[in-house]
Design a protein around this motif. Sequence first.
Motif, PDB file in Angstrom:
ATOM      1  N   THR A 217       0.819  -1.210   0.000  1.00 33.47           N
ATOM      2  CA  THR A 217       0.000   0.000   0.000  1.00 33.47           C
ATOM      3  C   THR A 217       0.854   1.262   0.000  1.00 33.47           C
ATOM      4  O   THR A 217       0.636   2.164  -0.804  1.00 33.47           O
ATOM      5  CB  THR A 217      -0.941   0.030   1.213  1.00 33.47           C
ATOM      6  OG1 THR A 217      -0.167  -0.169   2.406  1.00 33.47           O
ATOM      7  CG2 THR A 217      -1.995  -1.044   1.102  1.00 33.47           C
ATOM      8  N   CYS A 218       1.847   1.333   0.890  1.00 33.23           N
ATOM      9  CA  CYS A 218       2.597   2.582   1.027  1.00 33.23           C
ATOM     10  C   CYS A 218       4.085   2.472   0.692  1.00 33.23           C
ATOM     11  O   CYS A 218       4.819   3.442   0.849  1.00 33.23           O
ATOM     12  CB  CYS A 218       2.420   3.158   2.427  1.00 33.23           C
ATOM     13  SG  CYS A 218       2.933   2.086   3.777  1.00 33.23           S
ATOM     14  N   CYS A 219       4.535   1.330   0.209  1.00 36.13           N
ATOM     15  CA  CYS A 219       5.947   1.188  -0.167  1.00 36.13           C
ATOM     16  C   CYS A 219       6.152   1.211  -1.680  1.00 36.13           C
ATOM     17  O   CYS A 219       7.250   0.926  -2.167  1.00 36.13           O
ATOM     18  CB  CYS A 219       6.532  -0.104   0.418  1.00 36.13           C
ATOM     19  SG  CYS A 219       6.670  -0.085   2.216  1.00 36.13           S
ATOM     20  N   ILE A 220       5.093   1.530  -2.429  1.00 39.89           N
ATOM     21  CA  ILE A 220       5.193   1.682  -3.883  1.00 39.89           C
ATOM     22  C   ILE A 220       4.580   3.028  -4.260  1.00 39.89           C
ATOM     23  O   ILE A 220       3.441   3.329  -3.875  1.00 39.89           O
ATOM     24  CB  ILE A 220       4.434   0.571  -4.642  1.00 39.89           C
ATOM     25  CG1 ILE A 220       4.900  -0.813  -4.233  1.00 39.89           C
ATOM     26  CG2 ILE A 220       4.607   0.749  -6.152  1.00 39.89           C
ATOM     27  CD1 ILE A 220       4.071  -1.944  -4.855  1.00 39.89           C
ATOM     28  N   ASP A 221       5.319   3.816  -5.009  1.00 45.53           N
ATOM     29  CA  ASP A 221       4.784   5.073  -5.535  1.00 45.53           C
ATOM     30  C   ASP A 221       3.993   4.735  -6.802  1.00 45.53           C
ATOM     31  O   ASP A 221       4.554   4.619  -7.890  1.00 45.53           O
ATOM     32  CB  ASP A 221       5.912   6.052  -5.848  1.00 45.53           C
ATOM     33  CG  ASP A 221       5.381   7.392  -6.344  1.00 45.53           C
ATOM     34  OD1 ASP A 221       4.152   7.542  -6.445  1.00 45.53           O
ATOM     35  OD2 ASP A 221       6.201   8.280  -6.645  1.00 45.53           O
TER      36      ASP A 221
ATOM     37  N   SER B 201       4.868   5.343 -13.033  1.00 42.59           N
ATOM     38  CA  SER B 201       4.602   4.135 -13.811  1.00 42.59           C
ATOM     39  C   SER B 201       5.811   3.215 -13.886  1.00 42.59           C
ATOM     40  O   SER B 201       5.672   1.987 -13.891  1.00 42.59           O
ATOM     41  CB  SER B 201       4.129   4.497 -15.220  1.00 42.59           C
ATOM     42  OG  SER B 201       5.108   5.271 -15.897  1.00 42.59           O
ATOM     43  N   VAL B 202       7.013   3.794 -13.938  1.00 41.76           N
ATOM     44  CA  VAL B 202       8.234   2.979 -13.992  1.00 41.76           C
ATOM     45  C   VAL B 202       8.420   2.223 -12.684  1.00 41.76           C
ATOM     46  O   VAL B 202       8.699   1.018 -12.674  1.00 41.76           O
ATOM     47  CB  VAL B 202       9.467   3.855 -14.295  1.00 41.76           C
ATOM     48  CG1 VAL B 202      10.751   3.026 -14.202  1.00 41.76           C
ATOM     49  CG2 VAL B 202       9.348   4.498 -15.667  1.00 41.76           C
ATOM     50  N   GLU B 203       8.249   2.925 -11.577  1.00 45.63           N
ATOM     51  CA  GLU B 203       8.404   2.288 -10.271  1.00 45.63           C
ATOM     52  C   GLU B 203       7.326   1.232 -10.050  1.00 45.63           C
ATOM     53  O   GLU B 203       7.598   0.159  -9.500  1.00 45.63           O
ATOM     54  CB  GLU B 203       8.351   3.329  -9.153  1.00 45.63           C
ATOM     55  CG  GLU B 203       8.545   2.732  -7.766  1.00 45.63           C
ATOM     56  CD  GLU B 203       8.667   3.774  -6.670  1.00 45.63           C
ATOM     57  OE1 GLU B 203       8.240   3.488  -5.531  1.00 45.63           O
ATOM     58  OE2 GLU B 203       9.205   4.860  -6.948  1.00 45.63           O
TER      59      GLU B 203
END
Length: 255
Positions: free
Chosen positions: A81-85, A89-91
């Motif tokens: 939930t909060c460890c991916i930006d 789109s790349v991340e």
Amino acid sequence: MWLLNTETIELHQFSGPADVPYAILSHVWTNKEQSFQSTPRFGTPGSFGLFRWMLYPTSQKIRNVCAQARVDGFRWLWTDTCCIDKTNSVELSEAMASMYRWYECASNCYALLDDVPSVEVEDPRHPTSSFRRSRWHRRGWTLQELIAPCSVIFLSKGWKVIGDKHTLADLIEEVTGIDRYVLTHERRVEDCSVACRMSWAAGRETRRVEDEAYCLMGIIGVYMPILYGEGRNAFLRLQEEIVKKTPDQSIFAWG
């Protein structure tokens, strides 16, 4: 790879899962999940004291899992939930392609079954138990989150331990149809046919139709670009990648 510090509940960036030991959370999303943008990053200017906690309020779920991880000796935690930006789109694509490995490399996985009471209230092995009926067993992404980690601890809606993947392997096999020896890592996932691995996902649901394909990439061992908006074509692309990269012909028996 972003990890949460379980003491300060702020994000730190690492080059990969081998950098530090960490725990990981598996759960079913609700409409009130904490996002990357609402979580402070280490060194964020002005994010100190009371002002920081007003600017970056921490959800109860994140507080609870960080507290559990601290008790078990973990300084670092990853959660989708909060460890991916997800605005990057790349991340997002990199995270989805790496997620199976991140769960595989985690020292421990906490599987939160928020629709299951504690063992003091209900025996998970009972034929009509809430554990057997939990929606966690029916989600697409939780399939790899169950299989990849060596250690999975199941937690009830009150954050009490229900049991772990090894002691409950026979029960989980009944519920999911996954070979208990695959669950306990006594048999490699790669030793199961592609058709068998895809059958594990039968009846599981995802929020977005494309995730029906994307959630299987790590389990099948094939990877492809993430293209939200392509709909059912994602599953067709997955099948094409399987045919190109594996001699296993069992995929033609799938359907």
